[in-house]
Design an enzyme around this catalytic site. Structure first.
Site, mmCIF file in Angstrom:
data_model
loop_
_atom_site.group_PDB
_atom_site.id
_atom_site.type_symbol
_atom_site.label_atom_id
_atom_site.label_comp_id
_atom_site.label_asym_id
_atom_site.label_seq_id
_atom_site.Cartn_x
_atom_site.Cartn_y
_atom_site.Cartn_z
ATOM 1 C CB CYS A 1 -0.876 0.027 1.237
ATOM 2 S SG CYS A 1 -1.938 -1.405 1.380
ATOM 3 C CB CYS B 158 10.626 -4.699 2.538
ATOM 4 S SG CYS B 158 10.087 -5.725 1.155
ATOM 5 C CG ASP C 201 10.071 -7.641 -11.042
ATOM 6 O OD1 ASP C 201 9.590 -8.556 -10.365
ATOM 7 O OD2 ASP C 201 9.407 -7.027 -11.898
ATOM 8 C CB CYS D 279 13.259 -7.722 5.769
ATOM 9 S SG CYS D 279 12.313 -9.275 5.803
ATOM 10 C CB CYS E 86 10.740 -13.815 0.888
ATOM 11 S SG CYS E 86 11.459 -12.291 0.267
#
Ligand code: SF4
Length: 493
Positions: free
Chosen positions: A8, A255, A368, A455, A458
């Site tokens: 967002c 992130c 990407d 971070c 993932c």
């Protein structure tokens, strides 16, 4: 050009001379509409009265009758706005409407809130905040829990203590802008600073704004001042501006996916280099990490727009021609509540167009990331139809191995192609001749940030917060034991 959900975008502004800030809100969100197409909204407060407007879909153009009306009606010197992609909560039309932000909550004392992120300890928060639903309309989004926690803190004490309660009691990512009934504008960011948030000021130093990305400040011709630091709260009121570092964490955890995919190329993240410079370096790394590249391909092709800068970097290092043979249809966007997956597939395929100049060529395609593989598969089908002889895929984001718990739409191990297949298998599955990822070391170096400030959950399966780590470990254990994943464990239990 990922096929998964975007995060967002938030924007808020305060003018010390009492001039209306709606224009800044509108343009600040237009600059960030890439962060969310599901819904948009605005809220302002004037003499203790809130006004808000929220709607599904993309923010309309400035001459649209709805926007013209909002320009006439929103006259306050303080307001916030939001564009949303649903990464938590349900995605039916009913819930998309309910979950639109800014969220207006409270009875005796009201606040308006807009946030970017995702909470992890939702089970614990639901239990803790059971009795706090008064004055809250039901929502399936995490913003409801955050609002309850904040309101309860404000009732018992003041805004600063309430924010401290959120920072200490909530695990997850939250970059927040909000308004109080007294006309204060505030912004805060979780102690790890997972999602971006920055602030700036007008040239006459009278208007201040907070934005997810610096591009939201640039479009308003505001001066970039700084990031909202992890664990920091900023408050603007008639008494001036107040800045407080409420929680000082041991580390940050920004992130890393923002660099590869989410952020606009012309934004700067965490005070660093412009994102497009980082992406150019990604492309150089991909070229350096594959010395055989010049022997293998005749042409570099980028998937717009996140692959463009990296393709330029790759072209710079190898000297291989770069041709922008893949173009994006600018006005084809996902609609907010497309129900059939067939229709969604058609829309993804309509998004891009490939020219015939690829006939007989061996191409390096710069993209990407790859999450589930369905977008890459469709792109490859189009490239083959355009005559490409060999297709070698290069991803700037390293291999995604684990889910995200902080607001990105990657919920389970099973859906991640990188978690379940080798590079050779992935190439086979998507129809490419080969697949290459940028190395993790190269990626981190290119961002200009320290590894411990990012971070990489993932990519490595090592998460910056303890509960996320426990959930991931448990999900991995169940997945490897062959259990069917029905979502994140905290969502399904
Ligand atoms: S897990 Fe991945 S996508 Fe999620 S916040 Fe961390 S780096 Fe970003």
């Amino acid at each position: 050009m990922g096929s998964f959900g975007e995060s967002c975008g938030v924007f808020g502004a305060f003018d010390f001379e009492g001039k209306a800030v709606f224009s800044h809100l509108y343009w600040g969100l237009i600059a960030q509409n890439h962060r969310g197409h599901h819904s948009y909204g605005f809220a302002e407060v004037r003499e203790g009265e809130f006004t808000s407007y929220r709607s599904l879909g993309l923010l309309p153009p400035v001459r649209h009758p709805v926007i013209r009306r909002l320009f006439r009606n929103f006259r306050s010197h303080v307001g916030v706005g939001h564009v949303r992609y649903a990464t938590s909560g349900r995605s039916t039309r009913y819930w998309l409407i309910r979950d639109m932000q800014p969220f207006l909550v409270g009875r005796e004392e009201k606040i308006a809130l807009a946030f970017n992120g995702n909470l992890v300890n939702v089970k614990e928060l639901r239990e803790e905040l059971k009795g706090e639903a008064r004055g809250l309309s039901p929502s399936s989004s995490d913003i409801e829990l955050l609002s309850r926690k904040l309101l309860r803190g404000m009732r018992n004490s003041d805004l600063v203590s309430a924010v401290e309660g959120c920072m200490r009691g909530i695990e997850g990512a939250f970059s927040v802008v909000g308004l109080t009934q007294r006309g204060e504008f505030f912004a805060f960011r979780d102690p790890l600073g997972i999602k971006p948030l920055c602030y700036g000021c007008s040239p006459d130093n009278q208007t201040f704004a907070v934005s997810s990305e610096s591009a939201g400040l640039d479009i308003n011709e505001f001066r970039y001042e700084s990031e909202v630091q992890p664990g920091e709260l900023l408050i603007w009121s008639g008494e001036g501006m107040r800045r407080e570092r409420i929680v000082r964490g041991e580390r940050r955890a920004f992130c890393s996916f923002e660099f590869a995919y989410f952020a606009r190329p012309d934004s700067v993240l965490d005070g660093g280099k412009p994102v497009y410079k980082v992406r150019e370096e990604f492309g150089r790394n991909l070229a350096r990490e594959d010395p055989d590249l010049p022997k293998r391909v005749d042409l570099i092709v980028s998937i717009p727009s996140t692959g463009d800068d990296a393709a330029y970097g790759m072209h710079e290092v190898t000297g291989i021609p770069w041709e922008r043979a893949v173009r994006r249809h600018r006005y084809v966007v996902d609609r907010a509540f497309i129900s059939s997956s067939e229709e969604r597939e058609k829309i993804i395929s309509r998004k891009i167009n490939v020219t015939e100049t690829l006939r007989g060529k061996r191409i390096a395609v710069v993209e990407d990331s790859i999450v589930r593989g369905d977008t890459s598969r469709r792109v490859i089908r189009k490239l083959r139809m355009a005559g490409a002889k060999e297709i070698h895929f290069y991803f700037t984001f390293p291999r995604i191995l684990s889910p995200c718990f902080y607001g990105i739409d990657m919920a389970t191990f099973g859906e991640l192609i990188g978690s379940t297949h080798t590079e050779e298998e992935i190439a086979h599955l998507i129809g490419a001749d080969s697949v290459h990822y940028q190395s993790l070391e190269g990626f981190v170096r290119a961002t200009g940030m320290r590894r411990e400030d990012l971070c990489l959950g993932c990519l490595t399966g090592q998460y910056p917060t303890p509960l996320a780590q426990r959930i991931a470990d448990e999900m991995r254990r169940r997945f490897q034991a062959g259990e069917v994943e029905r979502g994140r464990v905290y969502e399904v239990e």
